[in-house]
Design a protein around this motif. Structure first.
Motif, mmCIF file in Angstrom:
data_model
loop_
_atom_site.group_PDB
_atom_site.id
_atom_site.type_symbol
_atom_site.label_atom_id
_atom_site.label_comp_id
_atom_site.label_asym_id
_atom_site.label_seq_id
_atom_site.Cartn_x
_atom_site.Cartn_y
_atom_site.Cartn_z
ATOM 1 N N ILE A 16 -54.859 -18.362 -24.663
ATOM 2 C CA ILE A 16 -54.685 -17.780 -25.993
ATOM 3 C C ILE A 16 -53.363 -18.247 -26.595
ATOM 4 O O ILE A 16 -52.317 -18.197 -25.946
ATOM 5 C CB ILE A 16 -54.706 -16.241 -25.943
ATOM 6 N N TRP A 17 -53.447 -18.730 -27.806
ATOM 7 C CA TRP A 17 -52.274 -19.094 -28.605
ATOM 8 C C TRP A 17 -52.265 -18.171 -29.815
ATOM 9 O O TRP A 17 -53.290 -17.997 -30.473
ATOM 10 C CB TRP A 17 -52.385 -20.556 -29.016
ATOM 11 N N THR A 18 -51.139 -17.563 -30.115
ATOM 12 C CA THR A 18 -51.051 -16.661 -31.266
ATOM 13 C C THR A 18 -50.591 -17.434 -32.494
ATOM 14 O O THR A 18 -49.510 -18.034 -32.497
ATOM 15 C CB THR A 18 -50.081 -15.497 -30.982
ATOM 16 N N TRP A 19 -51.432 -17.420 -33.511
ATOM 17 C CA TRP A 19 -51.168 -18.157 -34.751
ATOM 18 C C TRP A 19 -51.217 -17.194 -35.934
ATOM 19 O O TRP A 19 -52.243 -16.572 -36.191
ATOM 20 C CB TRP A 19 -52.211 -19.263 -34.924
ATOM 21 N N LYS A 20 -50.094 -17.053 -36.614
ATOM 22 C CA LYS A 20 -49.992 -16.168 -37.777
ATOM 23 C C LYS A 20 -50.447 -14.748 -37.434
ATOM 24 O O LYS A 20 -51.048 -14.057 -38.263
ATOM 25 C CB LYS A 20 -50.798 -16.732 -38.952
ATOM 26 N N GLY A 21 -50.196 -14.330 -36.195
ATOM 27 C CA GLY A 21 -50.555 -12.989 -35.770
ATOM 28 C C GLY A 21 -51.964 -12.851 -35.230
ATOM 29 O O GLY A 21 -52.350 -11.759 -34.801
ATOM 30 N N PHE A 22 -52.733 -13.927 -35.230
ATOM 31 C CA PHE A 22 -54.119 -13.882 -34.761
ATOM 32 C C PHE A 22 -54.268 -14.665 -33.451
ATOM 33 O O PHE A 22 -53.603 -15.688 -33.246
ATOM 34 C CB PHE A 22 -55.054 -14.479 -35.811
ATOM 35 N N GLN A 23 -55.160 -14.188 -32.594
ATOM 36 C CA GLN A 23 -55.390 -14.859 -31.324
ATOM 37 C C GLN A 23 -56.336 -16.048 -31.505
ATOM 38 O O GLN A 23 -57.411 -15.919 -32.092
ATOM 39 C CB GLN A 23 -55.991 -13.888 -30.307
ATOM 40 N N ILE A 24 -55.909 -17.187 -30.987
ATOM 41 C CA ILE A 24 -56.691 -18.417 -31.042
ATOM 42 C C ILE A 24 -56.978 -18.858 -29.608
ATOM 43 O O ILE A 24 -56.056 -18.979 -28.799
ATOM 44 C CB ILE A 24 -55.933 -19.530 -31.788
ATOM 45 N N ALA A 25 -58.245 -19.105 -29.314
ATOM 46 C CA ALA A 25 -58.643 -19.498 -27.955
ATOM 47 C C ALA A 25 -58.726 -21.014 -27.845
ATOM 48 O O ALA A 25 -59.126 -21.700 -28.798
ATOM 49 C CB ALA A 25 -59.993 -18.875 -27.612
ATOM 50 N N TYR A 26 -58.358 -21.524 -26.681
ATOM 51 C CA TYR A 26 -58.489 -22.964 -26.444
ATOM 52 C C TYR A 26 -58.576 -23.246 -24.958
ATOM 53 O O TYR A 26 -58.186 -22.421 -24.119
ATOM 54 C CB TYR A 26 -57.332 -23.739 -27.068
ATOM 55 N N GLN A 27 -59.094 -24.395 -24.616
ATOM 56 C CA GLN A 27 -59.090 -24.899 -23.251
ATOM 57 C C GLN A 27 -58.249 -26.157 -23.204
ATOM 58 O O GLN A 27 -58.137 -26.876 -24.199
ATOM 59 C CB GLN A 27 -60.508 -25.220 -22.775
#
Length: 299
Positions: A16-27
């Motif tokens: 999880i990467w937090t972008w502008k307060g939102f959780q973004i998922a990645y592999q």
């Protein structure tokens, strides 16, 4: 900001990467070589690259990210919290390259993911070393594309978009659409290879459809008939591009896609016989070597 992902019943290993307060998922996978960022199409997620990541990671550092609104990423309320536009996804991709990848990358997209990576390269030239576009979305429902269509299509699409924006209608339509049987039927039309439409694939795509906000994102994007067309972006690309196209794509006809080969930024246009809209998933044995060779040539 990176945190551990919440436990889920179907997700495998992701971050999880937090972008502008939102959780973004990645592999991510791979420890050496140039960086490669993979961007999925509409309704998909980083899982759509599960057959490509391990192979590309043999020679590259590979990242597959869920665009905000899709997959395991957050699904903020449209308009109130975020605009689901290619400019938004462009900024997300650029910030991901800067904050997580740490350098410029080769950007690979499928379907609408192609428009997202092109917009990112145009808006943020320093983050893109090259683009690989797989069955690029032609955006045939765009306002400018409807001008030459029969009147029933010109009138019908805006009416349907307006109806879907009524919350109860949009929720009902999405609920009917987001059923395993319906998803299977859609994929069987989109894929040239029916054997690639597996229970695993359907389960992975269905997972995010259960998330709160998924219906609102679906309605928001189906009503998005503005923004850039690929022909707007190709002349502005600051880096070379290659295009791969499944010849059996029923949604994005290859005959129209071949016109993109005329732009000087496009170094190769590679038809893929017997394959539909998602070649990276249908025919990874064709796509992976092409991507590996192209990256090696450019790196």
């Amino acid at each position: 900001m990176l945190t551990s992902p919440p436990a889920t019943d179907y997700a495998t290993d992701y971050k999880i990467w937090t972008w502008k307060g939102f959780q973004i998922a990645y592999q991510s996978q791979g420890t050496e070589g140039p960086a490669v960022v993979l961007i999925h199409g509409f309704g998909a997620s980083f899982y759509h690259w599960r057959k490509n990541i391990p192979e590309l990671a043999k020679t590259c550092r590979v990242y597959a990210i869920d665009l905000i609104g899709f997959g395991r990423s957050a699904k903020p309320i449209p308009l109130e919290q975020i605009d689901y536009t290619f400019e938004t996804w462009s900024d997300q991709i650029a910030d991901f390259c800067q904050e997580v990848v740490g350098e410029s990358a080769f950007l690979v997209g499928n379907s609408i993911g192609c428009i997202a990576v092109m917009q990112a390269a145009v808006d943020h030239p320093d983050i893109a070393r090259g683009l690989a576009l797989i069955n690029c979305s032609l955006r045939l429902l765009h306002d400018r594309k409807r001008v030459g269509q029969p009147w029933i299509k010109r009138a019908g699409a805006p009416v349907l978009q307006k109806i879907l924006k009524q919350k109860w209608v949009g929720d009902f339509f999405f609920k009917r659409l987001a059923q395993p049987k319906t998803v299977r039927q859609i994929l069987l039309k989109a894929y040239g290879r029916s054997e690639a439409v597996t229970d695993e694939l359907i389960d992975l795509l269905m997972g995010a459809a259960k998330d709160e906000g998924a219906a609102a994102v679906f309605v928001a994007f189906t009503g998005y008939s503005q923004g850039p067309l690929p022909e707007d972006l190709f002349p502005k690309l600051p880096c070379p591009a290659i295009i791969l196209w499944g010849e059996k794509d029923p949604w994005e006809p290859i005959a129209l896609g071949k016109e993109f080969a005329n732009y000087p930024q496009v170094k190769k246009f590679i038809p893929l016989p017997g394959v539909g809209h998602c070649p990276q998933d249908e025919a990874p044995e064709l796509v992976n070597p092409i991507l590996q060779d192209w990256i090696a040539e450019q790196a």
